[in-house]
Scaffold this motif. Structure first.
Motif, PDB file in Angstrom:
ATOM      1  N   ARG A   1       1.120  12.092   6.223  1.00  0.00           N
ATOM      2  CA  ARG A   1       1.205  10.639   6.299  1.00  0.00           C
ATOM      3  C   ARG A   1       1.365  10.183   7.747  1.00  0.00           C
ATOM      4  NH1 ARG A   1       5.054  10.170   3.078  1.00  0.00           N
ATOM      5  NH2 ARG A   1       3.907   9.675   1.183  1.00  0.00           N
ATOM      6  N   LEU A   2       2.200  10.911   8.502  1.00  0.00           N
ATOM      7  CA  LEU A   2       2.429  10.561   9.902  1.00  0.00           C
ATOM      8  C   LEU A   2       1.153  10.702  10.726  1.00  0.00           C
ATOM      9  CD1 LEU A   2       4.757   9.762  11.861  1.00  0.00           C
ATOM     10  CD2 LEU A   2       4.990  12.193  12.384  1.00  0.00           C
ATOM     11  N   LEU A   3       0.422  11.798  10.509  1.00  0.00           N
ATOM     12  CA  LEU A   3      -0.823  12.026  11.240  1.00  0.00           C
ATOM     13  C   LEU A   3      -1.833  10.915  10.958  1.00  0.00           C
ATOM     14  CD1 LEU A   3      -2.627  13.885  12.971  1.00  0.00           C
ATOM     15  CD2 LEU A   3      -3.292  15.043  10.849  1.00  0.00           C
ATOM     16  N   SER A   4      -1.977  10.539   9.690  1.00  0.00           N
ATOM     17  CA  SER A   4      -2.925   9.495   9.330  1.00  0.00           C
ATOM     18  C   SER A   4      -2.518   8.143   9.899  1.00  0.00           C
ATOM     19  CB  SER A   4      -3.023   9.403   7.805  1.00  0.00           C
ATOM     20  OG  SER A   4      -3.832   8.313   7.421  1.00  0.00           O
ATOM     21  N   LYS A   5      -1.236   7.813   9.784  1.00  0.00           N
ATOM     22  CA  LYS A   5      -0.785   6.493  10.231  1.00  0.00           C
ATOM     23  C   LYS A   5      -0.918   6.347  11.737  1.00  0.00           C
ATOM     24  CE  LYS A   5       2.713   3.101   9.053  1.00  0.00           C
ATOM     25  NZ  LYS A   5       3.906   2.837   8.225  1.00  0.00           N
ATOM     26  N   TRP A   6      -0.548   7.381  12.483  1.00  0.00           N
ATOM     27  CA  TRP A   6      -0.650   7.307  13.938  1.00  0.00           C
ATOM     28  C   TRP A   6      -2.094   7.415  14.393  1.00  0.00           C
ATOM     29  CZ3 TRP A   6       2.531   5.348  17.316  1.00  0.00           C
ATOM     30  CH2 TRP A   6       3.872   5.201  16.959  1.00  0.00           C
ATOM     31  N   GLY A   7      -2.921   8.116  13.644  1.00  0.00           N
ATOM     32  CA  GLY A   7      -4.341   8.132  13.958  1.00  0.00           C
ATOM     33  C   GLY A   7      -4.947   6.742  13.842  1.00  0.00           C
ATOM     34  N   ASN A   8      -4.551   6.006  12.807  1.00  0.00           N
ATOM     35  CA  ASN A   8      -5.023   4.635  12.656  1.00  0.00           C
ATOM     36  C   ASN A   8      -4.483   3.726  13.745  1.00  0.00           C
ATOM     37  OD1 ASN A   8      -6.714   3.860  10.142  1.00  0.00           O
ATOM     38  ND2 ASN A   8      -5.306   5.408   9.360  1.00  0.00           N
ATOM     39  N   ARG A   9      -3.235   3.936  14.128  1.00  0.00           N
ATOM     40  CA  ARG A   9      -2.671   3.120  15.210  1.00  0.00           C
ATOM     41  C   ARG A   9      -3.391   3.393  16.533  1.00  0.00           C
ATOM     42  NH1 ARG A   9       3.923   3.094  14.225  1.00  0.00           N
ATOM     43  NH2 ARG A   9       3.866   1.857  12.294  1.00  0.00           N
TER      44      ARG A   9
ATOM     45  N   GLY B   1       0.826  -1.199   0.000  1.00  0.00           N
ATOM     46  CA  GLY B   1       0.000   0.000   0.000  1.00  0.00           C
ATOM     47  C   GLY B   1       0.863   1.252   0.000  1.00  0.00           C
ATOM     48  N   SER B   2       0.299   2.369  -0.489  1.00  0.00           N
ATOM     49  CA  SER B   2       1.104   3.588  -0.560  1.00  0.00           C
ATOM     50  C   SER B   2       0.220   4.821  -0.649  1.00  0.00           C
ATOM     51  CB  SER B   2       2.031   3.553  -1.787  1.00  0.00           C
ATOM     52  OG  SER B   2       1.275   3.557  -2.991  1.00  0.00           O
ATOM     53  N   ILE B   3       0.826   5.978  -0.331  1.00  0.00           N
ATOM     54  CA  ILE B   3       0.185   7.286  -0.493  1.00  0.00           C
ATOM     55  C   ILE B   3       1.226   8.182  -1.160  1.00  0.00           C
ATOM     56  CG2 ILE B   3      -1.238   9.017   0.669  1.00  0.00           C
ATOM     57  CD1 ILE B   3      -1.066   7.269   3.173  1.00  0.00           C
ATOM     58  N   PRO B   4       1.389   8.075  -2.456  1.00  0.00           N
ATOM     59  CA  PRO B   4       2.515   8.730  -3.129  1.00  0.00           C
ATOM     60  C   PRO B   4       2.509  10.257  -3.084  1.00  0.00           C
ATOM     61  CG  PRO B   4       0.973   7.813  -4.732  1.00  0.00           C
ATOM     62  CD  PRO B   4       0.557   7.293  -3.394  1.00  0.00           C
ATOM     63  N   ASP B   5       1.346  10.864  -2.940  1.00  0.00           N
ATOM     64  CA  ASP B   5       1.275  12.325  -3.053  1.00  0.00           C
ATOM     65  C   ASP B   5       1.274  13.067  -1.722  1.00  0.00           C
ATOM     66  OD1 ASP B   5       1.041  12.019  -5.843  1.00  0.00           O
ATOM     67  OD2 ASP B   5      -1.118  11.725  -5.661  1.00  0.00           O
ATOM     68  N   TRP B   6       1.278  12.330  -0.613  1.00  0.00           N
ATOM     69  CA  TRP B   6       1.139  12.989   0.679  1.00  0.00           C
ATOM     70  C   TRP B   6       2.475  13.462   1.231  1.00  0.00           C
ATOM     71  CZ3 TRP B   6      -2.861  10.428   4.459  1.00  0.00           C
ATOM     72  CH2 TRP B   6      -4.138  10.555   3.906  1.00  0.00           C
TER      73      TRP B   6
ATOM     74  N   PHE C   1      -3.276   5.180  -2.736  1.00  0.00           N
ATOM     75  CA  PHE C   1      -4.244   6.263  -2.593  1.00  0.00           C
ATOM     76  C   PHE C   1      -3.631   7.539  -3.156  1.00  0.00           C
ATOM     77  CE2 PHE C   1      -6.086   9.877  -0.449  1.00  0.00           C
ATOM     78  CZ  PHE C   1      -7.436   9.594  -0.409  1.00  0.00           C
ATOM     79  N   VAL C   2      -4.307   8.133  -4.140  1.00  0.00           N
ATOM     80  CA  VAL C   2      -3.780   9.349  -4.766  1.00  0.00           C
ATOM     81  C   VAL C   2      -4.710  10.522  -4.477  1.00  0.00           C
ATOM     82  CG1 VAL C   2      -2.586   8.099  -6.593  1.00  0.00           C
ATOM     83  CG2 VAL C   2      -4.937   8.844  -6.954  1.00  0.00           C
ATOM     84  N   ASP C   3      -4.153  11.708  -4.357  1.00  0.00           N
ATOM     85  CA  ASP C   3      -4.961  12.902  -4.134  1.00  0.00           C
ATOM     86  C   ASP C   3      -5.773  13.240  -5.376  1.00  0.00           C
ATOM     87  OD1 ASP C   3      -4.507  13.545  -1.502  1.00  0.00           O
ATOM     88  OD2 ASP C   3      -2.705  14.713  -1.936  1.00  0.00           O
ATOM     89  N   ARG C   4      -6.928  13.842  -5.162  1.00  0.00           N
ATOM     90  CA  ARG C   4      -7.768  14.242  -6.289  1.00  0.00           C
ATOM     91  C   ARG C   4      -7.027  15.229  -7.187  1.00  0.00           C
ATOM     92  NH1 ARG C   4     -12.693  16.493  -5.966  1.00  0.00           N
ATOM     93  NH2 ARG C   4     -13.394  15.518  -4.040  1.00  0.00           N
TER      94      ARG C   4
END
Length: 242
Positions: A134-142, A124-129, A204-207
């Motif tokens: 990315r850190l905020l999203s990943k730690w929010g999920n954790r 999985g990846s978020i190439p545009d972030w 996941f790519v940004d709009r």
């Protein structure tokens, strides 16, 4: 198995035709339900025109902007009423690749109750972030996984397929969360009724076109709700032991 893709929209006239075209190419048998919140840019009219050209495209008009969670609740309710076997949640801005959908559907057909397109499993990846986003999203999920005791790496992902019979067990109409909170609670409740979850890698790519609907309020709502659910359930378990 009959599948229904629910696409919530608000001002997505620039994207919705391409999303539906790519969905039809990836999964010709899947039906599409667009739930539009009275978009002023003519999104509903674009969908109506497509529905006149092609079979399997339906529009649910709503009177105003009521939110993502509400749109999915209305869309899923219609899917259950119409007897679909699989209900799919997906963004309407091309952030989610329709080409991945066959893999999500296949997971449900193999017996999984919830298949999540995940940014945080291998592949999985978020190439545009940016790194801080990315850190905020990943730690929010954790944090959500820790607080709720879920073995889910990407509980906030909006790209997912549900087994309809399992959704019917959770009384999802009582869910009032929106945005991230809705996605987290749906995964939590699916697990709560004994459902199984599989995460499949996505990029996941940004709009590219249009404006993001995400806001600090939606992020804050998710944080508050996750904390409340975690504390509530811990106190419930302690009370039960006593």
């Amino acid at each position: 198995m009959r599948s229904l893709v629910v696409l919530p929209t608000y001002d997505e006239a620039a994207n919705i035709a391409e999303v539906i075209d790519r969905l039809r190419q990836a999964c010709p048998e899947a039906r599409v339900l667009v739930v539009d919140d009275a978009s002023p840019d003519g999104t509903a009219e674009v969908v109506e025109a497509l529905g006149e050209q092609f079979v399997g495209i339906e529009l649910l008009r709503r009177s105003g902007k009521s939110g993502l969670g509400s749109a999915y609740r209305d869309g899923f309710r219609r899917g259950l009423e119409q007897g679909f076997d699989i209900l799919v949640a997906m963004d309407s801005d091309l952030s989610h690749d329709p080409g991945v959908l066959p893999r999500l559907l296949e997971a449900i057909e193999q017996g999984v109750d919830l298949a999540i397109g995940s940014r945080y499993v291998p592949g999985g990846s978020i190439p545009d972030w940016s790194w801080h986003r990315r850190l905020l999203s990943k730690w929010g999920n954790r944090y959500a996984a820790f607080a709720l005791g879920m073995d889910v790496a990407d509980a906030t992902s909006g790209y997912r397929a549900f087994r309809a019979t399992t959704i019917a067990k959770i009384d999802f109409q009582k869910i009032r969360a929106d945005g991230y909170g809705f996605q987290i609670e749906m995964a939590y409740r699916m697990l709560g009724v004994g459902g199984t979850v599989r995460e499949l890698p996505i990029s996941f790519v940004d709009r590219v076109r249009g404006k993001s609907k995400m806001s600090p309020r939606i992020v804050a709502e998710a944080l508050v709700l996750v904390t409340w659910w975690g504390l509530r359930d811990r106190f419930s378990r302690l009370s039960a032991r006593r």
